[in-house]
Design a protein around this motif. Structure first.
Motif, PDB file in Angstrom:
ATOM      1  N   MET A   1       0.827  -1.200   0.000  1.00 17.47           N
ATOM      2  CA  MET A   1       0.000   0.000   0.000  1.00 17.47           C
ATOM      3  C   MET A   1       0.870   1.262   0.000  1.00 17.47           C
ATOM      4  O   MET A   1       1.930   1.302   0.601  1.00 17.47           O
ATOM      5  N   LYS A   2       0.415   2.281  -0.723  1.00 17.24           N
ATOM      6  CA  LYS A   2       1.170   3.534  -0.779  1.00 17.24           C
ATOM      7  C   LYS A   2       1.196   4.214   0.584  1.00 17.24           C
ATOM      8  O   LYS A   2       0.249   4.110   1.357  1.00 17.24           O
ATOM      9  N   LYS A   3       2.280   4.948   0.836  1.00 17.17           N
ATOM     10  CA  LYS A   3       2.433   5.644   2.107  1.00 17.17           C
ATOM     11  C   LYS A   3       1.517   6.873   2.148  1.00 17.17           C
ATOM     12  O   LYS A   3       1.500   7.671   1.205  1.00 17.17           O
ATOM     13  N   ALA A   4       0.750   7.000   3.219  1.00 20.20           N
ATOM     14  CA  ALA A   4      -0.181   8.120   3.343  1.00 20.20           C
ATOM     15  C   ALA A   4       0.140   8.951   4.580  1.00 20.20           C
ATOM     16  O   ALA A   4       0.536   8.429   5.615  1.00 20.20           O
ATOM     17  N   LYS A   5      -0.045  10.273   4.423  1.00 14.60           N
ATOM     18  CA  LYS A   5       0.164  11.193   5.543  1.00 14.60           C
ATOM     19  C   LYS A   5      -0.936  12.232   5.531  1.00 14.60           C
ATOM     20  O   LYS A   5      -1.315  12.732   4.476  1.00 14.60           O
ATOM     21  N   LEU A   6      -1.461  12.530   6.714  1.00 15.12           N
ATOM     22  CA  LEU A   6      -2.506  13.547   6.820  1.00 15.12           C
ATOM     23  C   LEU A   6      -1.936  14.763   7.547  1.00 15.12           C
ATOM     24  O   LEU A   6      -1.405  14.644   8.656  1.00 15.12           O
ATOM     25  N   LEU A   7      -2.006  15.919   6.887  1.00 13.85           N
ATOM     26  CA  LEU A   7      -1.532  17.169   7.469  1.00 13.85           C
ATOM     27  C   LEU A   7      -2.733  17.976   7.949  1.00 13.85           C
ATOM     28  O   LEU A   7      -3.637  18.289   7.167  1.00 13.85           O
ATOM     29  N   TYR A   8      -2.721  18.296   9.230  1.00 18.75           N
ATOM     30  CA  TYR A   8      -3.809  19.049   9.849  1.00 18.75           C
ATOM     31  C   TYR A   8      -3.299  20.468  10.111  1.00 18.75           C
ATOM     32  O   TYR A   8      -2.522  20.704  11.029  1.00 18.75           O
ATOM     33  N   PHE A   9      -3.693  21.404   9.254  1.00 18.18           N
ATOM     34  CA  PHE A   9      -3.293  22.800   9.408  1.00 18.18           C
ATOM     35  C   PHE A   9      -4.268  23.475  10.372  1.00 18.18           C
ATOM     36  O   PHE A   9      -5.469  23.547  10.088  1.00 18.18           O
ATOM     37  N   TYR A  10      -3.738  23.944  11.489  1.00 18.46           N
ATOM     38  CA  TYR A  10      -4.598  24.470  12.540  1.00 18.46           C
ATOM     39  C   TYR A  10      -3.883  25.633  13.227  1.00 18.46           C
ATOM     40  O   TYR A  10      -2.700  25.897  12.981  1.00 18.46           O
ATOM     41  N   ASP A  11      -4.601  26.320  14.090  1.00 16.80           N
ATOM     42  CA  ASP A  11      -3.967  27.312  14.964  1.00 16.80           C
ATOM     43  C   ASP A  11      -4.547  27.148  16.361  1.00 16.80           C
ATOM     44  O   ASP A  11      -5.752  26.912  16.505  1.00 16.80           O
ATOM     45  N   PRO A  12      -3.707  27.258  17.401  1.00 19.67           N
ATOM     46  CA  PRO A  12      -4.197  27.075  18.769  1.00 19.67           C
ATOM     47  C   PRO A  12      -5.316  28.053  19.153  1.00 19.67           C
ATOM     48  O   PRO A  12      -6.121  27.761  20.025  1.00 19.67           O
ATOM     49  N   LEU A  13      -5.353  29.227  18.506  1.00 24.46           N
ATOM     50  CA  LEU A  13      -6.372  30.227  18.835  1.00 24.46           C
ATOM     51  C   LEU A  13      -7.602  30.149  17.938  1.00 24.46           C
ATOM     52  O   LEU A  13      -8.532  30.949  18.082  1.00 24.46           O
ATOM     53  N   CYS A  14      -7.613  29.205  17.027  1.00 26.70           N
ATOM     54  CA  CYS A  14      -8.729  29.088  16.078  1.00 26.70           C
ATOM     55  C   CYS A  14      -9.903  28.356  16.742  1.00 26.70           C
ATOM     56  O   CYS A  14      -9.799  27.175  17.071  1.00 26.70           O
ATOM     57  N   GLY A  15     -11.005  29.078  16.922  1.00 23.14           N
ATOM     58  CA  GLY A  15     -12.182  28.489  17.562  1.00 23.14           C
ATOM     59  C   GLY A  15     -12.749  27.314  16.785  1.00 23.14           C
ATOM     60  O   GLY A  15     -13.176  26.310  17.372  1.00 23.14           O
ATOM     61  N   TRP A  16     -12.747  27.419  15.463  1.00 19.61           N
ATOM     62  CA  TRP A  16     -13.268  26.317  14.641  1.00 19.61           C
ATOM     63  C   TRP A  16     -12.365  25.091  14.722  1.00 19.61           C
ATOM     64  O   TRP A  16     -12.821  23.957  14.600  1.00 19.61           O
ATOM     65  N   LEU A 189      -6.775  18.155  -0.857  1.00 21.26           N
ATOM     66  CA  LEU A 189      -7.352  19.016   0.177  1.00 21.26           C
ATOM     67  C   LEU A 189      -8.725  18.447   0.514  1.00 21.26           C
ATOM     68  O   LEU A 189      -9.647  18.506  -0.297  1.00 21.26           O
ATOM     69  N   ILE A 190      -8.856  17.855   1.705  1.00 30.41           N
ATOM     70  CA  ILE A 190     -10.115  17.165   2.024  1.00 30.41           C
ATOM     71  C   ILE A 190     -10.994  17.938   3.010  1.00 30.41           C
ATOM     72  O   ILE A 190     -12.135  17.555   3.252  1.00 30.41           O
ATOM     73  N   ALA A 191     -10.453  19.028   3.569  1.00 28.07           N
ATOM     74  CA  ALA A 191     -11.293  19.889   4.415  1.00 28.07           C
ATOM     75  C   ALA A 191     -10.725  21.297   4.407  1.00 28.07           C
ATOM     76  O   ALA A 191      -9.518  21.487   4.557  1.00 28.07           O
ATOM     77  N   ARG A 192     -11.604  22.249   4.191  1.00 30.32           N
ATOM     78  CA  ARG A 192     -11.254  23.665   4.374  1.00 30.32           C
ATOM     79  C   ARG A 192     -12.349  24.231   5.267  1.00 30.32           C
ATOM     80  O   ARG A 192     -13.471  24.436   4.832  1.00 30.32           O
ATOM     81  N   GLY A 193     -12.034  24.407   6.536  1.00 22.92           N
ATOM     82  CA  GLY A 193     -13.069  24.724   7.513  1.00 22.92           C
ATOM     83  C   GLY A 193     -13.597  23.438   8.127  1.00 22.92           C
ATOM     84  O   GLY A 193     -13.148  22.335   7.790  1.00 22.92           O
ATOM     85  N   PHE A 194     -14.542  23.577   9.027  1.00 24.37           N
ATOM     86  CA  PHE A 194     -15.084  22.406   9.724  1.00 24.37           C
ATOM     87  C   PHE A 194     -15.774  21.463   8.735  1.00 24.37           C
ATOM     88  O   PHE A 194     -16.495  21.888   7.849  1.00 24.37           O
ATOM     89  N   ARG A 195     -15.540  20.165   8.933  1.00 23.29           N
ATOM     90  CA  ARG A 195     -16.221  19.146   8.131  1.00 23.29           C
ATOM     91  C   ARG A 195     -16.534  17.957   9.044  1.00 23.29           C
ATOM     92  O   ARG A 195     -15.662  17.517   9.785  1.00 23.29           O
ATOM     93  N   PRO A 196     -17.754  17.428   8.992  1.00 23.20           N
ATOM     94  CA  PRO A 196     -18.114  16.321   9.897  1.00 23.20           C
ATOM     95  C   PRO A 196     -17.265  15.074   9.672  1.00 23.20           C
ATOM     96  O   PRO A 196     -16.780  14.812   8.565  1.00 23.20           O
TER      97      PRO A 196
END
Length: 215
Positions: A1-16, A189-196
């Motif tokens: 299986m191909k190697k997969a990595k998920l990058l979660y771009f966030y900020d500690p002060l971001c309410g969302w 890009l699988i989420a931009r903003g909140f996604r369930p």
């Protein structure tokens, strides 16, 4: 299986991002055997954006009910008191440096550490601008506080943190939370903003299946 990595771009002060925290933690728990997860600090509130909470109070009080309804998280009573009082300075720098220090000291989940940073502010109402307030966070992850503190005050880790901010900018990330799934050299890009969570699981499964067929 191909190697997969998920990058979660966030900020500690971001309410969302605080609202998204349970989703990303559940995803890591589910996919930790097949996908490597990494939280990338965004540097959302820096420079002339640094300001007291009082200047954001009206906007936040208007946005918070919708955020709570959509995400299911609740802002803690201690934070609501801090918000009402308004003197807390909003500044992303130190909590983002703390993430860089955390990554340098352990292979434990930095997704979990991101969540700890956010709940410290948005649940417990504790300032992220004071070095001493990181002691309990470091100890929660069994990290020696004196080492953590020394690194937190070392300009090397500040430089590394600002390099991480550039990673997001170079990737075209202009809002938080954002989630990118990397499979080999292909980025989705699988989420931009909140996604369930259920939506994200479906998208991840679809991508992994597609990539498996092309291998």
């Amino acid at each position: 299986m191909k190697k997969a990595k998920l990058l979660y771009f966030y900020d500690p002060l971001c309410g969302w991002c605080y609202g998204f925290s349970p989703v990303i933690k559940n995803l890591e728990e589910e996919y930790k055997e097949t996908i490597q997860f990494e939280a990338i600090s965004g540097g959302m509130v820096l420079g002339d954006r640094v300001k007291p909470l009082s200047e954001m109070k009206d906007y936040l009080k208007e946005a918070m009910p919708r955020l709570e309804e959509m995400t299911g998280v609740k802002f803690g009573e201690p934070y609501l008191k801090v918000l009402e009082e308004g003197s807390l300075i909003l500044d992303s720098e130190l909590p983002c440096i703390a993430m860089t220090v955390f990554k340098s000291m352990t292979n434990k989940s930095n997704i979990q550490f991101a969540s700890t940073l956010q709940s410290t502010l948005y649940d417990k109402g504790i300032s992220l601008n004071e070095v001493e307030n990181y002691q309990s966070m470091a100890e929660k992850f069994d990290l020696p506080w004196e080492v953590f503190k020394a690194k937190l005050e070392d300009s090397t880790y500040k430089e590394k943190t600002y390099q991480e901010f550039q990673l997001g900018q170079q990737s075209g990330i202009n809002g938080f939370p954002s989630v990118v799934l990397m499979v080999e050299n292909q980025a989705y890009l699988i989420a931009r903003g909140f996604r369930p969570e259920n939506e994200l699981k479906n998208v991840i499964e679809e991508i992994l299946k597609k990539e498996e067929h092309t291998s």
